[in-house]
Design an enzyme around this catalytic site. Structure first.
Site, PDB file in Angstrom:
ATOM      1  N   ASP A  54      -6.939  12.081   2.167  1.00 45.09           N
ATOM      2  CA  ASP A  54      -7.108  10.782   2.828  1.00 45.09           C
ATOM      3  C   ASP A  54      -7.797   9.788   1.894  1.00 45.09           C
ATOM      4  O   ASP A  54      -8.577  10.179   1.018  1.00 45.09           O
ATOM      5  CB  ASP A  54      -7.945  10.989   4.107  1.00 45.09           C
ATOM      6  CG  ASP A  54      -7.814   9.808   5.053  1.00 45.09           C
ATOM      7  OD1 ASP A  54      -6.941   8.943   4.827  1.00 45.09           O
ATOM      8  OD2 ASP A  54      -8.602   9.750   6.013  1.00 45.09           O
ATOM      9  N   GLY A  55      -7.516   8.512   2.115  1.00 54.89           N
ATOM     10  CA  GLY A  55      -8.240   7.452   1.410  1.00 54.89           C
ATOM     11  C   GLY A  55      -7.457   6.761   0.312  1.00 54.89           C
ATOM     12  O   GLY A  55      -8.014   5.943  -0.427  1.00 54.89           O
ATOM     13  N   ASN A  56      -6.157   7.042   0.211  1.00 59.57           N
ATOM     14  CA  ASN A  56      -5.344   6.373  -0.826  1.00 59.57           C
ATOM     15  C   ASN A  56      -5.336   4.854  -0.609  1.00 59.57           C
ATOM     16  O   ASN A  56      -5.447   4.078  -1.568  1.00 59.57           O
ATOM     17  CB  ASN A  56      -3.886   6.860  -0.773  1.00 59.57           C
ATOM     18  CG  ASN A  56      -3.744   8.308  -1.178  1.00 59.57           C
ATOM     19  OD1 ASN A  56      -4.696   8.930  -1.617  1.00 59.57           O
ATOM     20  ND2 ASN A  56      -2.554   8.847  -1.015  1.00 59.57           N
ATOM     21  N   GLY A  57      -5.171   4.451   0.653  1.00 53.29           N
ATOM     22  CA  GLY A  57      -5.085   3.021   0.964  1.00 53.29           C
ATOM     23  C   GLY A  57      -6.395   2.298   0.652  1.00 53.29           C
ATOM     24  O   GLY A  57      -6.397   1.225   0.029  1.00 53.29           O
ATOM     25  N   ARG A  58      -7.510   2.914   1.055  1.00 56.19           N
ATOM     26  CA  ARG A  58      -8.815   2.276   0.794  1.00 56.19           C
ATOM     27  C   ARG A  58      -9.114   2.223  -0.703  1.00 56.19           C
ATOM     28  O   ARG A  58      -9.643   1.253  -1.223  1.00 56.19           O
ATOM     29  CB  ARG A  58      -9.936   3.044   1.527  1.00 56.19           C
ATOM     30  CG  ARG A  58     -10.122   2.582   2.961  1.00 56.19           C
ATOM     31  CD  ARG A  58     -10.868   3.582   3.775  1.00 56.19           C
ATOM     32  NE  ARG A  58     -10.011   4.720   4.104  1.00 56.19           N
ATOM     33  CZ  ARG A  58     -10.462   5.876   4.549  1.00 56.19           C
ATOM     34  NH1 ARG A  58     -11.762   6.075   4.677  1.00 56.19           N
ATOM     35  NH2 ARG A  58      -9.624   6.850   4.844  1.00 56.19           N
ATOM     36  N   ARG A 105      -1.064  -0.721  -1.465  1.00 60.97           N
ATOM     37  CA  ARG A 105      -1.295   0.639  -0.953  1.00 60.97           C
ATOM     38  C   ARG A 105      -0.509   1.687  -1.742  1.00 60.97           C
ATOM     39  O   ARG A 105      -0.998   2.795  -1.971  1.00 60.97           O
ATOM     40  CB  ARG A 105      -0.893   0.716   0.529  1.00 60.97           C
ATOM     41  CG  ARG A 105      -1.812  -0.068   1.451  1.00 60.97           C
ATOM     42  CD  ARG A 105      -1.356   0.082   2.900  1.00 60.97           C
ATOM     43  NE  ARG A 105      -1.387   1.473   3.330  1.00 60.97           N
ATOM     44  CZ  ARG A 105      -2.478   2.110   3.751  1.00 60.97           C
ATOM     45  NH1 ARG A 105      -3.632   1.490   3.802  1.00 60.97           N
ATOM     46  NH2 ARG A 105      -2.418   3.369   4.125  1.00 60.97           N
ATOM     47  N   ASN A 134       2.997   9.578  10.561  1.00 59.21           N
ATOM     48  CA  ASN A 134       3.140   8.625   9.448  1.00 59.21           C
ATOM     49  C   ASN A 134       4.509   7.926   9.432  1.00 59.21           C
ATOM     50  O   ASN A 134       4.665   6.894   8.779  1.00 59.21           O
ATOM     51  CB  ASN A 134       2.924   9.316   8.090  1.00 59.21           C
ATOM     52  CG  ASN A 134       1.479   9.673   7.800  1.00 59.21           C
ATOM     53  OD1 ASN A 134       1.183  10.599   7.056  1.00 59.21           O
ATOM     54  ND2 ASN A 134       0.529   8.942   8.382  1.00 59.21           N
TER      55      ASN A 134
HETATM   56  C1  FPP Z   1      -3.531   9.271   3.508  1.00 63.04           C
HETATM   57  O1  FPP Z   1      -4.226   8.164   2.960  1.00 63.04           O
HETATM   58  C2  FPP Z   1      -2.484   9.667   2.576  1.00 63.04           C
HETATM   59  C3  FPP Z   1      -1.163   9.721   2.877  1.00 63.04           C
HETATM   60  C4  FPP Z   1      -0.625   9.408   4.224  1.00 63.04           C
HETATM   61  C5  FPP Z   1      -0.157  10.064   1.845  1.00 63.04           C
HETATM   62  C6  FPP Z   1      -0.528  11.172   0.919  1.00 63.04           C
HETATM   63  C7  FPP Z   1       0.370  11.133  -0.252  1.00 63.04           C
HETATM   64  C8  FPP Z   1       0.010  11.370  -1.537  1.00 63.04           C
HETATM   65  C9  FPP Z   1      -1.310  11.868  -1.918  1.00 63.04           C
HETATM   66  C10 FPP Z   1       0.929  11.103  -2.665  1.00 63.04           C
HETATM   67  C11 FPP Z   1       2.111  11.979  -2.840  1.00 63.04           C
HETATM   68  C12 FPP Z   1       1.928  13.418  -2.501  1.00 63.04           C
HETATM   69  C13 FPP Z   1       2.436  14.444  -3.216  1.00 63.04           C
HETATM   70  C14 FPP Z   1       2.356  15.810  -2.687  1.00 63.04           C
HETATM   71  C15 FPP Z   1       3.054  14.262  -4.531  1.00 63.04           C
HETATM   72  P1  FPP Z   1      -4.112   6.741   3.684  1.00 63.04           P
HETATM   73  O2  FPP Z   1      -2.939   6.046   3.136  1.00 63.04           O
HETATM   74  O3  FPP Z   1      -4.103   6.917   5.166  1.00 63.04           O
HETATM   75  O4  FPP Z   1      -5.460   6.085   3.209  1.00 63.04           O
HETATM   76  P2  FPP Z   1      -6.376   5.060   4.043  1.00 63.04           P
HETATM   77  O5  FPP Z   1      -6.886   5.803   5.250  1.00 63.04           O
HETATM   78  O6  FPP Z   1      -7.454   4.724   3.072  1.00 63.04           O
HETATM   79  O7  FPP Z   1      -5.511   3.890   4.403  1.00 63.04           O
END
Ligand code: FPP
Length: 245
Positions: free
Chosen positions: A19-23, A32, A67
């Site tokens: 978790d936390g890619n977006g932030r 994002r 998602n």
């Molecule tokens: C949640 O962070 C992350 C996801 C929904 C996607 C995860 C995908 C990857 C790590 C990349 C590709 C994966 C592989 C296996 C190659 P969020 O987007 O909800 O973050 P946020 O809560 O900060 O918005």
């Protein structure tokens, strides 16, 4: 912080809610999808380290059933990224004796991604060095319902008596039937919830939450989570006096 304290007491199966890619992206003024791309680099880093440590299985939550409701551009970008990752990492996975698998409703994924997944699953099916599993279009409740439906169908067909439906039989109907029991669940980015991930499998897993956003998660963070796991007393409902030394 600390390295894993006991390399002989590793968790058999570690799962991670990435978790936390977006932030992470927002903090840097990036779109994002740039966060997800950095997340894919973290996947490579952590998988390589897990293999070096000798973990039995690593399961990563990459895309939940829920998602699908995200904006189309983000869903499409994630699908492309996943497809690219599977193709780009194919040789690395095979060279390191890693068995690749997925859990979830992969039939909902775009056809080219389904084909790449099927190809890598097949090519790596005899590998035993480590299980590397990606949860795609996965939901814990959905997994339980699917297993319950299969059990009910077996009962209706006369292949299973309702009284014979025990934990072991039910576990064989779950997506994770090929994986060892879940010992450790990690969630990054400071959120403290399970979000429909591995609901059955979490029953006796140790949970570790870290404030680190997934794109920043690295070798030391995995070591730290394992050290925290090794510091826990797992009682499985027993008293401390009943536990083996
Ligand atoms: C949640 O962070 C992350 C996801 C929904 C996607 C995860 C995908 C990857 C790590 C990349 C590709 C994966 C592989 C296996 C190659 P969020 O987007 O909800 O973050 P946020 O809560 O900060 O918005």
């Amino acid at each position: 912080m600390t390295a894993p304290r006991d390399p002989t007491a590793l968790p058999r199966h570690v799962a991670i809610i990435m978790d936390g890619n977006g932030r992470w992206a927002k903090q840097r003024g990036l779109p994002r999808l740039a966060g997800h791309e950095a997340g894919a680099r973290a996947v490579k880093r952590v998988t390589t380290h897990a293999r070096k440590l000798g973990l039995g299985a690593l399961t990563l939550y990459a895309f939940s059933e829920q998602n699908w409701g995200r904006p189309t551009a983000e869903v499409d970008g994630l699908m492309k990224l996943l497809g690219h990752y599977i193709v780009a990492e194919r040789a690395e996975i095979l060279d390191h004796d890693i068995r690749f698998s997925t859990i979830g409703d992969v039939e909902r994924l775009p056809r080219p991604l389904q084909d790449a997944i099927a190809d890598l699953k097949q090519a790596s099916s005899q590998n035993r060095g480590m299980d590397f599993c990606i949860a795609l279009s996965y939901g814990g409740r959905e997994e339980l319902l699917r297993a319950a439906r299969a059990a009910a169908a077996a009962c209706v067909a006369g292949e299973l008596s309702p009284d014979a439906l025990d934990e072991a039989t039910f576990e064989r109907l779950l997506y994770t039937s090929h994986l060892p029991p879940l010992d450790l669940l990690i969630r990054t980015s400071g959120e403290v919830r399970i979000s429909n991930f591995l609901l059955w499998q979490c029953a006796y897993a140790e949970l570790v939450f870290t404030p680190v956003c997934w794109p920043d998660f690295g070798e030391t963070d995995l070591d730290d989570a394992i050290a925290r796991f090794q510091g826990r007393e797992r009682r499985f409902g027993l008293t401390p006096d009943q536990l083996p030394n």
